[in-house]
Motif scaffolding. Structure first.
Motif, PDB file in Angstrom:
ATOM      1  N   PHE A   1       0.854  -1.188   0.000  1.00  0.00           N
ATOM      2  CA  PHE A   1       0.000   0.000   0.000  1.00  0.00           C
ATOM      3  C   PHE A   1       0.891   1.241   0.000  1.00  0.00           C
ATOM      4  N   TYR A   2       0.428   2.311  -0.643  1.00  0.00           N
ATOM      5  CA  TYR A   2       1.185   3.564  -0.697  1.00  0.00           C
ATOM      6  C   TYR A   2       0.394   4.672  -0.002  1.00  0.00           C
TER       7      TYR A   2
ATOM      8  N   THR B   1       8.186   1.686   4.955  1.00  0.00           N
ATOM      9  CA  THR B   1       9.419   2.189   4.353  1.00  0.00           C
ATOM     10  C   THR B   1       9.189   3.594   3.789  1.00  0.00           C
ATOM     11  N   LEU B   2      10.133   4.490   4.055  1.00  0.00           N
ATOM     12  CA  LEU B   2      10.109   5.861   3.535  1.00  0.00           C
ATOM     13  C   LEU B   2      11.160   5.950   2.432  1.00  0.00           C
ATOM     14  N   LEU B   3      10.730   6.366   1.230  1.00  0.00           N
ATOM     15  CA  LEU B   3      11.592   6.301   0.043  1.00  0.00           C
ATOM     16  C   LEU B   3      11.788   7.666  -0.604  1.00  0.00           C
ATOM     17  N   ASN B   4      12.784   7.726  -1.488  1.00  0.00           N
ATOM     18  CA  ASN B   4      12.974   8.862  -2.404  1.00  0.00           C
ATOM     19  C   ASN B   4      13.079  10.196  -1.674  1.00  0.00           C
TER      20      ASN B   4
ATOM     21  N   PHE C   1       9.357  13.108   1.044  1.00  0.00           N
ATOM     22  CA  PHE C   1       9.428  11.746   0.519  1.00  0.00           C
ATOM     23  C   PHE C   1       8.802  11.740  -0.872  1.00  0.00           C
ATOM     24  N   GLY C   2       9.702  11.924  -1.856  1.00  0.00           N
ATOM     25  CA  GLY C   2       9.304  12.144  -3.236  1.00  0.00           C
ATOM     26  C   GLY C   2       9.611  13.569  -3.629  1.00  0.00           C
ATOM     27  N   GLY C   3      10.309  13.752  -4.749  1.00  0.00           N
ATOM     28  CA  GLY C   3      10.713  15.088  -5.155  1.00  0.00           C
ATOM     29  C   GLY C   3       9.606  15.940  -5.740  1.00  0.00           C
ATOM     30  N   ASP C   4       8.485  15.313  -6.104  1.00  0.00           N
ATOM     31  CA  ASP C   4       7.328  16.039  -6.617  1.00  0.00           C
ATOM     32  C   ASP C   4       6.091  15.205  -6.323  1.00  0.00           C
ATOM     33  N   VAL C   5       4.936  15.700  -6.759  1.00  0.00           N
ATOM     34  CA  VAL C   5       3.678  15.028  -6.446  1.00  0.00           C
ATOM     35  C   VAL C   5       3.638  13.620  -7.022  1.00  0.00           C
ATOM     36  N   ASN C   6       4.075  13.445  -8.256  1.00  0.00           N
ATOM     37  CA  ASN C   6       4.022  12.120  -8.875  1.00  0.00           C
ATOM     38  C   ASN C   6       4.893  11.112  -8.133  1.00  0.00           C
TER      39      ASN C   6
ATOM     40  N   SER D   1       4.290   7.326  -4.533  1.00  0.00           N
ATOM     41  CA  SER D   1       4.837   5.977  -4.328  1.00  0.00           C
ATOM     42  C   SER D   1       6.077   5.996  -3.436  1.00  0.00           C
ATOM     43  N   SER D   2       6.166   6.970  -2.534  1.00  0.00           N
ATOM     44  CA  SER D   2       7.387   7.142  -1.756  1.00  0.00           C
ATOM     45  C   SER D   2       7.265   6.772  -0.286  1.00  0.00           C
ATOM     46  N   ILE D   3       6.081   6.434   0.183  1.00  0.00           N
ATOM     47  CA  ILE D   3       5.924   5.838   1.513  1.00  0.00           C
ATOM     48  C   ILE D   3       5.074   4.592   1.327  1.00  0.00           C
ATOM     49  N   LYS D   4       5.657   3.434   1.611  1.00  0.00           N
ATOM     50  CA  LYS D   4       4.930   2.192   1.346  1.00  0.00           C
ATOM     51  C   LYS D   4       4.819   1.328   2.597  1.00  0.00           C
ATOM     52  N   LEU D   5       3.740   0.570   2.633  1.00  0.00           N
ATOM     53  CA  LEU D   5       3.481  -0.398   3.694  1.00  0.00           C
ATOM     54  C   LEU D   5       3.246  -1.747   3.032  1.00  0.00           C
TER      55      LEU D   5
END
Length: 238
Positions: free
Chosen positions: A93-94, A150-153, A199-204, A208-212
């Motif tokens: 899940f995002y 997980t926290l990404l990007n 978490f994520g450089g822009d809206v797009n 998908s930058s915080i996932k469970l």
């Protein structure tokens, strides 16, 4: 805009007396002082738009106010995954994007989830920001065993112009041990002013930058599963 420093200019009353010059001859000289006192901020720094950090915003669903003092956590997003059907297979899940209102025009925007820190101590001493997951996601007595957050990007943004702190690009939280994970840190002479770790450089990318990730074999029950993220700002460099 907010004022992060209070400036006080003190100019003592002085008497300067200069005699008449005769050619190149100096008749008299007098030294005076000009003093200035810089004080760290007292007010809480408001959240800014992580995509355009020069603009302050108000979260649509605000959490706790930021911490006071010259070294502060101004804001951290509440992570929302929304509603989903129970599944018997592995599912990822995002998190939903953060909803904010831009104060200058009242416009509602979607932005990446983020955490914001301000260092106005004036000593350029460095700092570090960590995060930990207090426990596994729970629904009453039901535990979502094996779920991984997980926290990404991770990307940096700032209205300041100092030397950048350093960010951890991918942060995997450990709900079992509760061990802290480093989000970003500033060495001496880095990270002064206000800095956003989004978490994520822009809206797009933020979508998908915080996932469970939840294993299929985990027992699941209807209801609201939640946990607490604890953000810790340490007054020390790495």
């Amino acid at each position: 805009m907010y004022s992060k420093l209070k400036w006080v200019l003190v100019v003592p009353l002085v008497l300067a007396s200069f005699g008449m010059y005769s050619g190149e001859t100096l008749a008299a000289a007098y030294k005076s002082k000009a003093d200035m006192i810089l004080e760290g901020k007292v007010e809480i720094v408001p959240p800014v738009n992580p995509v355009d950090p020069t603009k302050p915003v108000k979260p649509v669903k605000p959490g706790k106010p930021g911490t006071p003092g010259p070294l502060s956590i101004d804001y951290a997003s509440s992570i929302q995954f929304g509603k989903h059907k129970i599944a018997d297979k592995d599912v990822t899940f995002y998190a939903n994007l953060e909803q904010v209102i831009q104060l200058e025009d009242g416009k509602q925007l979607e932005v990446p989830n983020y955490v914001q820190v301000t260092d106005d101590r004036g000593n350029n001493g460095g700092w570090q920001l960590n995060v930990k997951q207090a426990s596994q996601l729970k629904n009453g007595n039901h535990v979502l065993e094996g779920a991984q957050l997980t926290l990404l990007n991770t990307k940096l943004a700032s209205p300041s112009h100092g030397n950048e702190p350093i960010v951890n690009k991918n942060i995997e939280l450990n709900p079992v041990s509760g061990e802290s994970s480093q989000v970003m840190f500033a060495k001496a002479d880095q990270g002064t002013g206000t800095w956003v770790s989004m978490f994520g450089g822009d809206v797009n990318e933020g979508k998908s930058s915080i996932k469970l990730t939840v294993p299929g074999e985990t027992k699941k029950y209807e209801g609201n599963y939640s946990t607490t993220l604890i953000w810790e700002l340490l007054d020390s460099p790495i």
